[in-house]
Design a protein around this motif. Structure first.
Motif, PDB file in Angstrom:
ATOM      1  N   LEU A   4     -31.009 -21.924  14.218  1.00 23.34           N
ATOM      2  CA  LEU A   4     -30.066 -21.345  12.904  1.00 23.34           C
ATOM      3  C   LEU A   4     -28.671 -21.177  13.881  1.00 23.34           C
ATOM      4  O   LEU A   4     -28.642 -20.211  15.068  1.00 23.34           O
ATOM      5  CB  LEU A   4     -30.509 -19.852  12.494  1.00 23.34           C
ATOM      6  N   GLU A   5     -27.982 -21.761  13.984  1.00 21.67           N
ATOM      7  CA  GLU A   5     -26.443 -21.510  13.844  1.00 21.67           C
ATOM      8  C   GLU A   5     -25.737 -21.479  13.185  1.00 21.67           C
ATOM      9  O   GLU A   5     -25.497 -21.586  11.896  1.00 21.67           O
ATOM     10  CB  GLU A   5     -26.474 -22.587  14.681  1.00 21.67           C
ATOM     11  N   MET A   6     -24.716 -21.220  13.643  1.00 18.40           N
ATOM     12  CA  MET A   6     -22.794 -20.554  12.583  1.00 18.40           C
ATOM     13  C   MET A   6     -22.980 -22.568  12.362  1.00 18.40           C
ATOM     14  O   MET A   6     -23.402 -23.182  13.424  1.00 18.40           O
ATOM     15  CB  MET A   6     -21.810 -20.169  13.428  1.00 18.40           C
ATOM     16  N   THR A   7     -22.853 -23.042  11.123  1.00 16.87           N
ATOM     17  CA  THR A   7     -22.077 -23.868  10.514  1.00 16.87           C
ATOM     18  C   THR A   7     -21.008 -24.556  11.414  1.00 16.87           C
ATOM     19  O   THR A   7     -20.970 -25.817  11.291  1.00 16.87           O
ATOM     20  CB  THR A   7     -21.983 -24.127   9.189  1.00 16.87           C
ATOM     21  N   GLU A   8     -19.796 -23.669  11.070  1.00 16.29           N
ATOM     22  CA  GLU A   8     -18.678 -24.476  12.077  1.00 16.29           C
ATOM     23  C   GLU A   8     -19.559 -25.487  13.488  1.00 16.29           C
ATOM     24  O   GLU A   8     -18.330 -26.046  13.706  1.00 16.29           O
ATOM     25  CB  GLU A   8     -18.258 -23.017  12.953  1.00 16.29           C
ATOM     26  N   LEU A   9     -20.947 -24.749  14.439  1.00 13.27           N
ATOM     27  CA  LEU A   9     -20.898 -25.643  15.730  1.00 13.27           C
ATOM     28  C   LEU A   9     -20.900 -27.056  15.145  1.00 13.27           C
ATOM     29  O   LEU A   9     -20.708 -27.468  16.082  1.00 13.27           O
ATOM     30  CB  LEU A   9     -21.695 -24.879  16.045  1.00 13.27           C
ATOM     31  N   PHE A  10     -21.779 -27.184  14.424  1.00 14.40           N
ATOM     32  CA  PHE A  10     -22.434 -28.562  14.047  1.00 14.40           C
ATOM     33  C   PHE A  10     -21.163 -29.537  13.636  1.00 14.40           C
ATOM     34  O   PHE A  10     -20.786 -30.357  14.311  1.00 14.40           O
ATOM     35  CB  PHE A  10     -23.236 -28.703  12.804  1.00 14.40           C
ATOM     36  N   ILE A  11     -20.305 -28.303  13.068  1.00 14.43           N
ATOM     37  CA  ILE A  11     -18.855 -29.157  12.467  1.00 14.43           C
ATOM     38  C   ILE A  11     -18.013 -29.831  13.351  1.00 14.43           C
ATOM     39  O   ILE A  11     -17.727 -31.065  13.417  1.00 14.43           O
ATOM     40  CB  ILE A  11     -18.442 -28.565  11.597  1.00 14.43           C
ATOM     41  N   ARG A  12     -18.229 -28.842  13.974  1.00 19.43           N
ATOM     42  CA  ARG A  12     -17.161 -29.271  15.408  1.00 19.43           C
ATOM     43  C   ARG A  12     -17.542 -30.233  16.410  1.00 19.43           C
ATOM     44  O   ARG A  12     -17.078 -30.737  16.985  1.00 19.43           O
ATOM     45  CB  ARG A  12     -16.081 -27.784  16.230  1.00 19.43           C
TER      46      ARG A  12
END
Length: 424
Positions: free
Chosen positions: A45-53
């Motif tokens: 589980l990670e911050m969504t932001e990580l994958f967007i960036r």
RNA sequence: GCGGGCGUCGCCAAGUGGUUAAGGCAGCGGCUUGUGGCGCCGCUAUUCGGGGGUUCGAAUCCCCUCGCUCGCCCCA
């Protein structure tokens, strides 16, 4: 019918199936450790932001396949759809500059919200390998050969290695301008998906499967023609080295790959026997990702293998169950305790012991033993147990003659002797 | 998100409008409280994915819905 069911696209892996998984994993782990590649584990589980960036906003994975939700603190969280972004995050966070060269692997579940079909699930498993800090062509070759060898070691043949180069960002930028202009001019001849990609992610138009689009693309400008001298040389060195290693490859200039972070080398390994989801391994170089995510400029290359697809391809010779060595039948108060003591003792001999826990009648337990077909059985009844003894009998399936012996629990010499003559 | 196929016990299935929904495998119990493989006997779906409708009567016909599966897109 119970209405509690697993979520769509998820599967239960039952004990019988896991034998194959475990055997395959064992071979993989050996290969990895022999190549001095070390394991890393990051949260799923990670911050969504990580994958967007990390992966890129315009990609299919980010735009329509992520499992994203708000947690109780109103933070946007995402179940990882792939492993590279997390690994890169972990490295930067834990001080990559003190350890700029790393060879890493990870294995675990990934999540993508798609319609399930053969070889595709919403929760699936990947083995990933990442070489961090290496920029030489031979690091590309080495990592490709590692992927190749894992597959070969598992007895999987008839694989196709497809390679391409995406050049460096400059090459791509130059190409992109010309290509987008060209796409605009030919817009009406393209399929709808491709038309939509012109502004979002034009490079992906290149690997459209639409027949009409494919035909139109034959006359499109080629990324290859926009490559710098250096990028071209890199690619031809790669090919040369693969040839010298006798790893067969196919050049596929339309191999673009769905994630934005790739540069230079991109590759996929496919198999014809997987149905429509043919890719078992995909990877490439990502020289700009680490910097883009806030780390120091660090070249890197990696790949991921889909475990479900790998298991599909791996032969059933990997699914062989280990046979139970000794099944312990026991009944009665003293006998049950002695049986537990025995099973603890015998497990130290690296034998596969099964202790009956049903407490059924002797004939019941014998019937159960017969179903399991262990190499031998031990019978402990109260009559023997009070004398601290047990009966051990070779479980011969063919002849009706049984080799049987009464042994004292403390007689280690006799136990060893018996085991040696019958097991080792 | 869009197409095609399919949903009867844990698994494989018969049944296509009419009395209690075949059968096989697996499971459980017994014949046989302390000794195995065979055999025999018994038990295991108030219900046919779910809901509604037609009918004297539905697993069987109609409508909706859910799920599975294969493909498209894309990927592992």
């Amino acid at each position: 019918m119970n209405n509690l069911k697993n979520l769509r696209g998820t599967v239960d892996l039952l004990p019988d199936q896991l034998i194959k998984w475990q055997n395959v994993e064992k071979i993989i782990f050996e290969q990895l450790s022999r190549a001095s590649i070390k394991e890393i584990r990051t949260p799923i589980l990670e911050m969504t932001e990580l994958f967007i960036r990390g992966i890129g906003e315009g990609t299919d994975v980010v735009s329509k396949e992520m499992y994203t939700f708000l947690d109780r603190g109103e933070r946007s969280c995402t179940l990882r759809p792939e492993g590279t972004a997390s690994v890169v995050r972990a490295l930067i966070q834990n001080g990559i500059s003190s350890n700029p060269f790393q060879k890493l692997w990870y294995m675990g579940p990934m999540f993508r919200y798609e319609r399930p079909q053969a070889g595709r699930q919403r929760q699936f498993h990947q083995l990933g390998v990442e070489f961090i800090g290496y920029e030489s062509v031979r690091s590309d070759v080495e990592i490709i050969s590692i992927a190749w060898d894992i597959l070969r070691k598992l007895g999987i043949n008839e694989l196709n290695l497809e390679i391409n180069t995406l050049g460096d960002p400059n090459d791509r930028l130059n190409f992109k301008k010309t290509f987008v202009d060209w796409l605009e001019i030919n817009k009406n001849s393209l399929d709808l998906d491709s038309q939509n990609r012109i502004n979002k992610n034009p490079l992906r138009v290149l690997d459209s499967k639409n027949a009409q689009t494919k035909k139109v693309l034959e006359n499109a400008p080629r990324l290859f023609d926009f490559m710098s001298e250096k990028s071209l040389e890199r690619f031809s060195t790669l090919k040369q080295q693969l040839e010298m290693l006798e790893i067969p490859y196919i050049e596929n200039f339309n191999l673009v790959r769905g994630l934005d972070y790739y540069t230079h080398t991109a590759f996929e390994i496919t198999s014809g026997s997987l149905g429509s989801q043919a890719t078992v391994c995909g990877g490439g170089r990502y020289d700009n990702l680490i910097k883009q995510m806030g780390g120091p400029e660090t070249p890197a290359i990696g790949f991921a293998i889909g475990l479900e697809r790998l298991i599909l391809l791996a032969g059933n010779e990997h699914a062989i169950t280990k046979k139970t060595d000794i099944f312990i039948i026991n009944k009665g108060l003293h006998a049950e305790v002695l049986a537990i003591k025995l099973s603890r003792k015998l497990r130290n001999y690296n034998l596969l012991i099964e202790l009956d826990l049903t407490g059924g009648s002797f004939s019941k337990q014998f019937k159960k033993a017969n179903k399991i077909k262990p190499r031998s059985i031990i019978v402990v009844g109260d009559d023997e147990a009070v004398r601290n003894e047990f009966v051990i009998r070779l479980f011969d399936n063919d002849t009706s003659e049984n080799k049987e012996e009464i042994i004292s629990f403390d007689d280690d010499i006799k136990i060893k002797k018996w085991l040696r003559s019958n097991f080792f």
